[in-house]
Design a protein around this motif. Structure first.
Motif, PDB file in Angstrom:
ATOM      1  N   LYS A  47       0.845  -1.194   0.000  1.00 17.64           N
ATOM      2  CA  LYS A  47       0.000   0.000   0.000  1.00 17.64           C
ATOM      3  C   LYS A  47       0.881   1.245   0.000  1.00 17.64           C
ATOM      4  CE  LYS A  47      -3.586  -2.470   2.486  1.00 17.64           C
ATOM      5  NZ  LYS A  47      -2.987  -3.789   2.322  1.00 17.64           N
ATOM      6  N   ASN A  48       0.475   2.228  -0.789  1.00 20.53           N
ATOM      7  CA  ASN A  48       1.201   3.499  -0.819  1.00 20.53           C
ATOM      8  C   ASN A  48       0.196   4.636  -0.767  1.00 20.53           C
ATOM      9  OD1 ASN A  48       0.170   3.774  -3.394  1.00 20.53           O
ATOM     10  ND2 ASN A  48       2.097   3.445  -4.441  1.00 20.53           N
ATOM     11  N   VAL A  49       0.651   5.837  -1.016  1.00 25.34           N
ATOM     12  CA  VAL A  49      -0.213   7.007  -0.910  1.00 25.34           C
ATOM     13  C   VAL A  49      -1.381   6.923  -1.898  1.00 25.34           C
ATOM     14  CG1 VAL A  49       1.110   8.467  -2.492  1.00 25.34           C
ATOM     15  CG2 VAL A  49      -0.202   9.518  -0.652  1.00 25.34           C
ATOM     16  N   THR A  50      -1.189   6.308  -3.049  1.00 26.35           N
ATOM     17  CA  THR A  50      -2.258   6.171  -4.039  1.00 26.35           C
ATOM     18  C   THR A  50      -3.384   5.298  -3.498  1.00 26.35           C
ATOM     19  OG1 THR A  50      -0.643   6.388  -5.827  1.00 26.35           O
ATOM     20  CG2 THR A  50      -2.776   5.452  -6.403  1.00 26.35           C
ATOM     21  N   SER A  51      -3.058   4.171  -2.934  1.00 27.32           N
ATOM     22  CA  SER A  51      -4.087   3.267  -2.418  1.00 27.32           C
ATOM     23  C   SER A  51      -4.790   3.857  -1.189  1.00 27.32           C
ATOM     24  CB  SER A  51      -3.498   1.896  -2.097  1.00 27.32           C
ATOM     25  OG  SER A  51      -2.426   2.008  -1.194  1.00 27.32           O
ATOM     26  N   TRP A  52      -4.026   4.498  -0.317  1.00 29.04           N
ATOM     27  CA  TRP A  52      -4.647   5.116   0.863  1.00 29.04           C
ATOM     28  C   TRP A  52      -5.578   6.251   0.446  1.00 29.04           C
ATOM     29  CZ3 TRP A  52      -5.117   3.206   5.525  1.00 29.04           C
ATOM     30  CH2 TRP A  52      -4.220   2.225   5.947  1.00 29.04           C
ATOM     31  N   ASN A  53      -5.156   7.054  -0.522  1.00 29.26           N
ATOM     32  CA  ASN A  53      -6.017   8.141  -1.004  1.00 29.26           C
ATOM     33  C   ASN A  53      -7.292   7.596  -1.631  1.00 29.26           C
ATOM     34  OD1 ASN A  53      -4.543  10.362  -0.188  1.00 29.26           O
ATOM     35  ND2 ASN A  53      -3.389  10.497  -2.084  1.00 29.26           N
ATOM     36  N   ALA A  54      -7.182   6.509  -2.391  1.00 26.59           N
ATOM     37  CA  ALA A  54      -8.360   5.908  -3.013  1.00 26.59           C
ATOM     38  C   ALA A  54      -9.326   5.408  -1.947  1.00 26.59           C
ATOM     39  CB  ALA A  54      -7.945   4.774  -3.947  1.00 26.59           C
ATOM     40  N   LEU A  55      -8.801   4.815  -0.871  1.00 25.67           N
ATOM     41  CA  LEU A  55      -9.653   4.330   0.206  1.00 25.67           C
ATOM     42  C   LEU A  55     -10.363   5.485   0.906  1.00 25.67           C
ATOM     43  CD1 LEU A  55     -10.582   1.892   1.987  1.00 25.67           C
ATOM     44  CD2 LEU A  55      -8.681   2.498   3.501  1.00 25.67           C
ATOM     45  N   ILE A  56      -9.615   6.500   1.278  1.00 23.70           N
ATOM     46  CA  ILE A  56     -10.194   7.636   2.000  1.00 23.70           C
ATOM     47  C   ILE A  56     -11.191   8.378   1.119  1.00 23.70           C
ATOM     48  CG2 ILE A  56      -9.654   9.866   3.055  1.00 23.70           C
ATOM     49  CD1 ILE A  56      -6.999   8.526   4.020  1.00 23.70           C
ATOM     50  N   LEU A  57     -10.841   8.609  -0.135  1.00 22.00           N
ATOM     51  CA  LEU A  57     -11.756   9.277  -1.057  1.00 22.00           C
ATOM     52  C   LEU A  57     -13.018   8.447  -1.263  1.00 22.00           C
ATOM     53  CD1 LEU A  57     -12.301  11.594  -3.047  1.00 22.00           C
ATOM     54  CD2 LEU A  57     -11.178  10.226  -4.792  1.00 22.00           C
ATOM     55  N   GLY A  58     -12.851   7.134  -1.392  1.00 23.27           N
ATOM     56  CA  GLY A  58     -14.007   6.263  -1.549  1.00 23.27           C
ATOM     57  C   GLY A  58     -14.944   6.358  -0.366  1.00 23.27           C
ATOM     58  N   TYR A  59     -14.401   6.303   0.833  1.00 21.76           N
ATOM     59  CA  TYR A  59     -15.233   6.431   2.029  1.00 21.76           C
ATOM     60  C   TYR A  59     -15.943   7.786   2.052  1.00 21.76           C
ATOM     61  CZ  TYR A  59     -13.475   2.209   4.388  1.00 21.76           C
ATOM     62  OH  TYR A  59     -13.189   0.917   4.754  1.00 21.76           O
ATOM     63  N   MET A  60     -15.240   8.844   1.708  1.00 22.54           N
ATOM     64  CA  MET A  60     -15.856  10.174   1.705  1.00 22.54           C
ATOM     65  C   MET A  60     -16.979  10.255   0.686  1.00 22.54           C
ATOM     66  SD  MET A  60     -14.582  11.907   4.130  1.00 22.54           S
ATOM     67  CE  MET A  60     -15.225  13.518   3.747  1.00 22.54           C
ATOM     68  N   GLU A  61     -16.766   9.717  -0.506  1.00 20.16           N
ATOM     69  CA  GLU A  61     -17.798   9.751  -1.539  1.00 20.16           C
ATOM     70  C   GLU A  61     -19.015   8.920  -1.150  1.00 20.16           C
ATOM     71  OE1 GLU A  61     -16.375   8.916  -5.465  1.00 20.16           O
ATOM     72  OE2 GLU A  61     -14.896  10.529  -5.381  1.00 20.16           O
ATOM     73  N   LEU A  62     -18.810   7.900  -0.330  1.00 23.85           N
ATOM     74  CA  LEU A  62     -19.916   7.071   0.132  1.00 23.85           C
ATOM     75  C   LEU A  62     -20.596   7.653   1.377  1.00 23.85           C
ATOM     76  CD1 LEU A  62     -18.370   3.515  -0.358  1.00 23.85           C
ATOM     77  CD2 LEU A  62     -20.095   4.642  -1.770  1.00 23.85           C
ATOM     78  N   GLY A  63     -20.092   8.789   1.843  1.00 18.10           N
ATOM     79  CA  GLY A  63     -20.682   9.428   3.014  1.00 18.10           C
ATOM     80  C   GLY A  63     -20.250   8.807   4.328  1.00 18.10           C
ATOM     81  N   LEU A  64     -19.139   8.090   4.312  1.00 12.07           N
ATOM     82  CA  LEU A  64     -18.632   7.423   5.508  1.00 12.07           C
ATOM     83  C   LEU A  64     -17.448   8.201   6.070  1.00 12.07           C
ATOM     84  CD1 LEU A  64     -18.754   3.833   4.001  1.00 12.07           C
ATOM     85  CD2 LEU A  64     -20.373   4.815   5.627  1.00 12.07           C
ATOM     86  N   SER A  65     -17.720   9.413   6.521  1.00 13.71           N
ATOM     87  CA  SER A  65     -16.632  10.285   6.982  1.00 13.71           C
ATOM     88  C   SER A  65     -15.919   9.715   8.202  1.00 13.71           C
ATOM     89  CB  SER A  65     -17.159  11.688   7.260  1.00 13.71           C
ATOM     90  OG  SER A  65     -18.206  11.652   8.202  1.00 13.71           O
ATOM     91  N   GLY A  66     -16.633   9.014   9.059  1.00  9.44           N
ATOM     92  CA  GLY A  66     -15.991   8.400  10.224  1.00  9.44           C
ATOM     93  C   GLY A  66     -14.984   7.337   9.815  1.00  9.44           C
ATOM     94  N   GLU A  67     -15.350   6.514   8.848  1.00  8.51           N
ATOM     95  CA  GLU A  67     -14.427   5.492   8.332  1.00  8.51           C
ATOM     96  C   GLU A  67     -13.216   6.156   7.669  1.00  8.51           C
ATOM     97  OE1 GLU A  67     -14.497   2.161   8.587  1.00  8.51           O
ATOM     98  OE2 GLU A  67     -16.287   2.315   9.825  1.00  8.51           O
ATOM     99  N   ALA A  68     -13.472   7.234   6.927  1.00  8.33           N
ATOM    100  CA  ALA A  68     -12.375   7.947   6.260  1.00  8.33           C
ATOM    101  C   ALA A  68     -11.404   8.508   7.299  1.00  8.33           C
ATOM    102  CB  ALA A  68     -12.925   9.069   5.383  1.00  8.33           C
ATOM    103  N   LEU A  69     -11.942   9.066   8.366  1.00 11.64           N
ATOM    104  CA  LEU A  69     -11.094   9.633   9.424  1.00 11.64           C
ATOM    105  C   LEU A  69     -10.291   8.540  10.112  1.00 11.64           C
ATOM    106  CD1 LEU A  69     -10.290  12.214  10.850  1.00 11.64           C
ATOM    107  CD2 LEU A  69     -12.198  11.857  12.423  1.00 11.64           C
ATOM    108  N   ARG A  70     -10.894   7.378  10.353  1.00 10.18           N
ATOM    109  CA  ARG A  70     -10.164   6.273  10.981  1.00 10.18           C
ATOM    110  C   ARG A  70      -9.058   5.756  10.060  1.00 10.18           C
ATOM    111  NH1 ARG A  70     -15.004   5.586  13.539  1.00 10.18           N
ATOM    112  NH2 ARG A  70     -16.080   4.421  11.913  1.00 10.18           N
TER     113      ARG A  70
END
Length: 72
Positions: A47-70
């Protein structure tokens, strides 16, 4: 369609590639599939910055801000 591409990536052993994985994560996000998003992230070996960004962005787009923050 994204599940078929994911299956092809698995059979071709490309699922652990960070760039293929990040693209698949975007597809699962577009489908609104939270479990698919994390499943692909979990399959990425280096995992690198690309994969972490994709995960966080995905959570944000799905409205899961708590998951994105974790994940951050």
């Amino acid at each position: 369609m994204i599940t078929q591409l994911h299956g092809l990536a698995l059979r071709s052993a490309l699922n652990s590639c960070v760039f293929v994985g990040s693209s698949l994560m975007g597809g699962y996000t577009d489908l609104g599939d939270r479990k698919g998003l994390y499943l692909v992230f979990d399959e990425i070996l280096a995992k690198n910055v690309t994969s972490w960004n994709a995960l966080i962005l995905g959570y944000m787009e799905l409205g899961l801000s708590g998951e994105a923050l974790r994940a951050f």
